[in-house]
Motif scaffolding. Structure first.
Motif, mmCIF file in Angstrom:
data_model
loop_
_atom_site.group_PDB
_atom_site.id
_atom_site.type_symbol
_atom_site.label_atom_id
_atom_site.label_comp_id
_atom_site.label_asym_id
_atom_site.label_seq_id
_atom_site.Cartn_x
_atom_site.Cartn_y
_atom_site.Cartn_z
ATOM 1 N N ILE A 402 0.772 -1.225 -0.043
ATOM 2 C CA ILE A 402 0.074 0.143 -0.167
ATOM 3 C C ILE A 402 0.863 1.426 -0.049
ATOM 4 C CG2 ILE A 402 -1.603 1.353 1.534
ATOM 5 C CD1 ILE A 402 -2.808 -1.031 -0.034
ATOM 6 N N TRP A 403 0.575 1.958 -0.848
ATOM 7 C CA TRP A 403 1.122 3.447 -1.124
ATOM 8 C C TRP A 403 0.094 4.427 -0.861
ATOM 9 C CZ3 TRP A 403 0.475 7.327 -4.533
ATOM 10 C CH2 TRP A 403 1.365 8.334 -4.737
ATOM 11 N N LEU A 404 0.447 5.284 0.070
ATOM 12 C CA LEU A 404 -0.644 6.486 0.527
ATOM 13 C C LEU A 404 0.217 7.910 0.689
ATOM 14 C CD1 LEU A 404 -2.794 4.770 3.299
ATOM 15 C CD2 LEU A 404 -3.675 5.457 1.153
ATOM 16 N N ARG A 405 -0.384 8.581 -0.234
ATOM 17 C CA ARG A 405 0.274 10.086 -0.216
ATOM 18 C C ARG A 405 -0.757 11.093 -0.168
ATOM 19 N NH1 ARG A 405 5.416 11.323 -4.190
ATOM 20 N NH2 ARG A 405 6.147 13.303 -3.447
ATOM 21 N N ILE A 413 -3.808 6.615 -3.869
ATOM 22 C CA ILE A 413 -3.244 5.669 -3.000
ATOM 23 C C ILE A 413 -2.913 4.641 -4.428
ATOM 24 C CG2 ILE A 413 -5.750 4.797 -3.200
ATOM 25 C CD1 ILE A 413 -5.237 3.024 -0.880
ATOM 26 N N ALA A 414 -1.759 3.830 -3.962
ATOM 27 C CA ALA A 414 -1.351 2.610 -5.043
ATOM 28 C C ALA A 414 -1.441 1.660 -4.078
ATOM 29 C CB ALA A 414 -0.239 3.145 -5.576
ATOM 30 N N ILE A 415 -1.837 0.423 -4.815
ATOM 31 C CA ILE A 415 -1.912 -0.897 -4.582
ATOM 32 C C ILE A 415 -1.073 -1.957 -5.089
ATOM 33 C CG2 ILE A 415 -3.470 -2.814 -3.626
ATOM 34 C CD1 ILE A 415 -5.901 -0.728 -3.530
ATOM 35 N N GLY A 416 -0.333 -2.615 -4.750
ATOM 36 C CA GLY A 416 0.628 -3.638 -5.424
ATOM 37 C C GLY A 416 2.012 -3.391 -5.390
ATOM 38 N N ASP A 417 2.796 -4.162 -6.309
ATOM 39 C CA ASP A 417 4.197 -4.124 -6.173
ATOM 40 C C ASP A 417 4.859 -3.939 -7.747
ATOM 41 O OD1 ASP A 417 3.980 -6.474 -7.470
ATOM 42 O OD2 ASP A 417 4.612 -7.671 -5.637
ATOM 43 N N PHE A 418 6.246 -4.159 -7.819
ATOM 44 C CA PHE A 418 6.756 -3.907 -9.255
ATOM 45 C C PHE A 418 6.131 -4.631 -10.234
ATOM 46 C CE2 PHE A 418 10.838 -2.135 -7.131
ATOM 47 C CZ PHE A 418 10.278 -0.849 -7.164
ATOM 48 N N GLU A 420 2.998 -5.801 -10.568
ATOM 49 C CA GLU A 420 1.731 -5.006 -11.153
ATOM 50 C C GLU A 420 1.138 -4.104 -9.907
ATOM 51 O OE1 GLU A 420 -2.626 -6.359 -12.779
ATOM 52 O OE2 GLU A 420 -1.394 -7.997 -11.594
ATOM 53 N N ARG A 421 0.665 -3.101 -10.421
ATOM 54 C CA ARG A 421 0.429 -2.106 -9.488
ATOM 55 C C ARG A 421 -0.688 -1.230 -9.875
ATOM 56 N NH1 ARG A 421 5.110 0.434 -8.310
ATOM 57 N NH2 ARG A 421 5.397 -0.552 -6.523
ATOM 58 N N HIS A 422 -1.675 -0.828 -9.273
ATOM 59 C CA HIS A 422 -2.868 -0.206 -9.563
ATOM 60 C C HIS A 422 -2.714 1.340 -8.935
ATOM 61 C CE1 HIS A 422 -4.333 -3.949 -10.479
ATOM 62 N NE2 HIS A 422 -5.485 -3.333 -11.304
ATOM 63 N N HIS A 423 -2.987 2.568 -9.528
ATOM 64 C CA HIS A 423 -2.545 3.726 -8.829
ATOM 65 C C HIS A 423 -4.024 4.509 -9.044
ATOM 66 C CE1 HIS A 423 2.009 3.665 -9.114
ATOM 67 N NE2 HIS A 423 1.616 2.789 -10.041
ATOM 68 N N PHE A 424 -4.387 5.224 -8.000
ATOM 69 C CA PHE A 424 -5.568 6.151 -7.847
ATOM 70 C C PHE A 424 -5.217 7.574 -7.485
ATOM 71 C CE2 PHE A 424 -6.055 1.716 -7.066
ATOM 72 C CZ PHE A 424 -7.136 1.186 -8.242
ATOM 73 N N THR A 425 -5.625 8.610 -8.149
ATOM 74 C CA THR A 425 -4.933 9.833 -7.660
ATOM 75 C C THR A 425 -6.161 10.928 -7.869
ATOM 76 O OG1 THR A 425 -4.052 10.197 -9.690
ATOM 77 C CG2 THR A 425 -2.444 9.440 -7.948
ATOM 78 N N SER A 426 -6.099 11.956 -6.941
ATOM 79 C CA SER A 426 -7.222 13.044 -7.178
ATOM 80 C C SER A 426 -6.406 14.333 -7.231
ATOM 81 C CB SER A 426 -7.914 13.067 -5.784
ATOM 82 O OG SER A 426 -8.757 11.996 -5.658
ATOM 83 N N ASN A 427 -7.026 15.162 -8.042
ATOM 84 C CA ASN A 427 -6.355 16.410 -8.221
ATOM 85 C C ASN A 427 -7.022 17.586 -7.824
ATOM 86 O OD1 ASN A 427 -4.333 15.323 -10.079
ATOM 87 N ND2 ASN A 427 -5.819 15.201 -11.621
#
Length: 747
Positions: A402-405, A413-418, A420-427
């Motif tokens: 889990i990657w949270l920023r 937030i991003a879920i996964g590793d090198f 396979e990873r899914h990224h979701f961001t808000s502007n």
């Protein structure tokens, strides 16, 4: 259809056969039965095919001799057809079923062809004869379904049931193959459906429904009879939790119990006053018997076809085990939220609407060992989930996956590793992005969207100390990069080109470039199909530069035509290197219905382009020596003593490709001392989002390969992400974009 006397072979004959080979293994028994086929005919041949089916079923796909054995079976069934004069679609059930399975195992073709009609196939399924009467595996139904689905797609040239309406509406058989369960039922949106069938004589339905979660404190189960909106019976009458403790679960009246059969089904029982109910659900043929007994007298019995065969998922509700990921939830939005793909029992973390096709990407949360666990779902405009990840094993917030920023200008937030990873961001402007990447960016896809839910802040951890690379004298090997051509100058991407890339990526995301789907007319293309639309943008001199030799370099007349398909066929498609493809000498020889294209790996719209006399190519930063680039990254990670995936993600994204030549100064000022240069190479940015305005320039801190720290005023268009996304080249002819080349990686 001709009727054959073969539905059930006498048990005496089967037991006699089994007794004679008692000392043999199952595989040896199957081999012996196959060896006898050439000497048999008529009813004896039919009986032997049933015995072979039984043995293959028991082997469960473990036989190493299936291929040779299957070829023998196919040959002998062809002989049987010729001798008996039977039509392929009217074969005796065991013979037809065995032919179907043998063709799948052998990978060949029968002289009779694949003319097994849907009606005959459903007849095979309904007899239960392709399942083992005397033992496992229950999973053979899945094997049968998989094989018949493949045959259906080949027969009807369809990879899905989309668009089949009116007279072409899919049959019950087709829906069974594609796991479409859209028959009327009595469960409501957001509820779990365990079982349902129709009582056609009384024009009503019977359903077993439950809560959208199997959590013991809140889960409930109800049996319902009637019509939607007009129920005759609901038991229990309320949706109060059925099982709040071990004692309550073992209580008698008013509670459900399920007896699982040894093979192929179960019985769900409950008591309502003086009436004892039982639903006997047989999974091989989806046949159910509902009975009601009062004072030891059967007062009601109904045999019906199960339309929603999910009784196996009721266990969590009955026995207190959590199995929410297995539940079949009735589509429909939760009443307290807007557009989301999350299920009723899940909390919405983030959702974003793709306004092109009204699909929605969502990050959802469920409890995992006392902390939030994250899953990903995508749903189309009807609410049907079309893609998902991590649903079988929600990823806890504390995981390294889990990657949270949450920083100014970037929340995601991003879920996964090198791998396979899914990224979701808000502007800040309410827009968002969904990105999928695989194998450290080997393949990736990015789509802009409109954020409908953003609860990311609720899941952000308290900010902790992050790696401070500028306090460490980080050094790394200089890494030259490629970006679309030597001595190129970056320019804005043409609007028409961006529009085309967006269309191609969108069509693929919607499944219109899958094999069998590319020739179907689409409303979004004004009635044109996806493959003809793509071919309209193929230049006559198209080249697939990623192919070293092979078809891409072939001098024949089909060079550019085949090259286009090869370049956009994805990484796993070996069709173009097969013997069949080698025999194709004209365009008419190519069956476009078998073509599957992939544009997801291409650099996204808006990527700057490099122009030359032939047109332009998308620019992208790519290590000239990819292996050396990875070694550089690993060395940097060791120097900084990175501890988790969050830090590794930060480090990877901190290296950017700087295009052209820029001075690196000791301070963010144009008059400061020049301490180095960055030119067409990978440069480390400790905090890319931290900028300083000075003297009309925007400055960012960098660390040069020798460890020198300074500031650079490179233009944003001259700083590229480092990845190996596909690069596409094109030119514009009479206002129409023509694709001229595709290159993957550093070619």
């Amino acid at each position: 259809m001709t009727v054959f006397r073969i539905a059930i072979v006498q048990l005496y004959l089967v037991l006699t056969s089994l007794t004679s080979v008692y000392a043999q293994t199952t595989e040896e028994t199957a081999e012996a039965a196959i060896a006898e086929l050439p000497d048999l005919s008529g009813e004896d041949f039919i009986a032997e095919t049933e015995a072979i089916l039984t043995k293959w079923d028991e082997l469960g796909g473990s036989s190493s001799n299936y291929i040779d054995a299957a070829r023998t079976v196919v040959t002998e069934i062809d002989r049987f057809i010729e001798e008996s004069g039977a039509e392929p679609g009217d074969l005796p059930v065991p013979v037809g079923a065995l032919q179907m399975v043998a063709l799948n195992y052998s990978g060949g073709e029968s002289a009779s062809g694949l003319s097994f009609s849907p009606d005959a196939a459903l007849a095979v399924y309904d007899t239960g004869i392709v399942t083992t009467r005397w033992g496992p595996p229950v999973s053979y139904r899945g094997e049968y379904q998989r094989i018949m689905k493949r045959i259906y797609m080949e027969m009807w040239n369809r990879s899905s049931l989309d668009g089949l309406v009116g007279e072409e509406a899919p049959t019950a058989y087709a829906k069974m193959l594609f796991d479409v369960h859209d028959a009327p039922n009595l469960c409501e949106a957001g509820e779990a459906i365990f079982w349902s069938c129709a009582d056609e004589d009384r024009d009503r339905y019977l359903s077993v429904c439950g809560s959208g979660t199997s959590d013991r404190a809140t889960s409930w189960v109800q049996y319902r009879v009637g019509k939607p909106g007009d129920l005759e019976l609901t038991y229990p009458e309320t949706k109060a939790p059925n099982f709040t403790s071990e004692e309550a679960m073992m209580a008698g009246e008013g509670h459900f119990s399920r007896d699982i059969w040894r093979y192929g089904g179960s019985t769900l029982e409950f008591t309502n006053g003086d009436y004892n109910y039982a639903i006997e659900d047989e999974i091989f043929t989806d046949t159910a018997v509902v009975s009601v007994i009062r004072n030891e007298e059967r007062v009601f019995e109904l045999t019906c076809k199960t339309t929603h065969p999910f009784m196996s998922t009721i266990g969590g509700h009955l026995w207190g085990g959590r199995n929410d990921d297995q539940l079949q939830i009735v589509p429909g939005a939760r009443p307290d939220v807007g557009a989301t793909a999350c299920k009723a029992q899940e909390d919405v973390v983030w959702s974003c609407l793709d306004t092109r096709d009204q699909s929605i990407n969502s990050v959802c949360s469920v409890p995992v060992s006392g902390e939030p666990g994250f899953v990903y779902r995508k749903a189309d405009q009807t609410g049907t989930v079309t893609n998902s990840a991590y649903v079988d094993d929600p990823v806890p917030a504390s995981s390294d996956l889990i990657w949270l920023r949450d920083e100014p200008g970037l929340k995601g937030i991003a879920i996964g590793d090198f791998a396979e990873r899914h990224h979701f961001t808000s502007n800040p402007d309410g827009t968002g992005e969904f990105m999928w990447s695989k194998n450290e960016g080997e393949r990736s896809y990015t789509q802009s969207c409109s954020v409908t839910h953003d609860n990311l802040s609720d899941y952000m951890p308290e900010k902790a100390e992050t790696v401070a690379p500028t306090e460490t004298r980080l050094t790394y090997e200089p890494q030259p990069i490629l970006y679309g051509g030597e001595n190129g100058t970056l320019s804005p991407s043409p609007e028409a080109f961006d529009s085309l890339i967006l269309q191609l990526k969108g069509l693929e995301a919607a499944g219109h470039f899958k094999a069998g789907a590319g020739l179907e007319p689409l409303d979004v293309l004004g009635g044109e199909a996806a493959i003809p639309f793509a071919l309209k943008h193929r230049a006559d001199d198209f080249r697939c530069h990623a192919d070293h030799g092979g078809i891409c370099a072939a001098p024949d007349d089909l060079y550019s035509y085949k090259a286009f398909f090869i370049a956009f066929s994805g990484f796993s498609d070996g069709y173009w290197y097969s013997a069949e493809a080698a025999r194709q000498k004209t365009r008419a020889d190519i069956d476009l219905s078998k073509i599957a294209l992939s544009f997801a790996e291409l650099s996204p719209p808006g990527t700057p382009v490099v122009r030359d006399e032939f047109g332009f190519c998308q620019a992208r930063a790519y290590f000239k020596d990819w292996d050396a680039g990875i070694e550089m990254y690993q060395s940097a990670a060791e120097q900084l003593n990175l501890q988790n995936n969050t830090d590794h993600d930060w480090l990877w994204s901190s290296f950017k490709g700087v295009i052209s030549r820029y001075n690196v100064r000791a301070a963010p000022d144009a008059s400061a001392e020049i301490v180095g240069h960055a030119e067409n190479e990978a440069i480390h940015f400790p905090d890319f989002d931290a900028v300083t305005e000075g003297g009309g320039y925007t400055w960012r801190e960098v660390v040069l390969p020798d460890g020198t720290t300074g500031f650079i005023a490179a233009s944003d268009k001259d700083i590229l992400e480092i990845d190996d996304a596909g690069q596409v080249c094109a030119r514009i002819e009479n206002g129409v974009v023509k694709l001229t080349q595709n290159a993957i990686g550093g070619d």
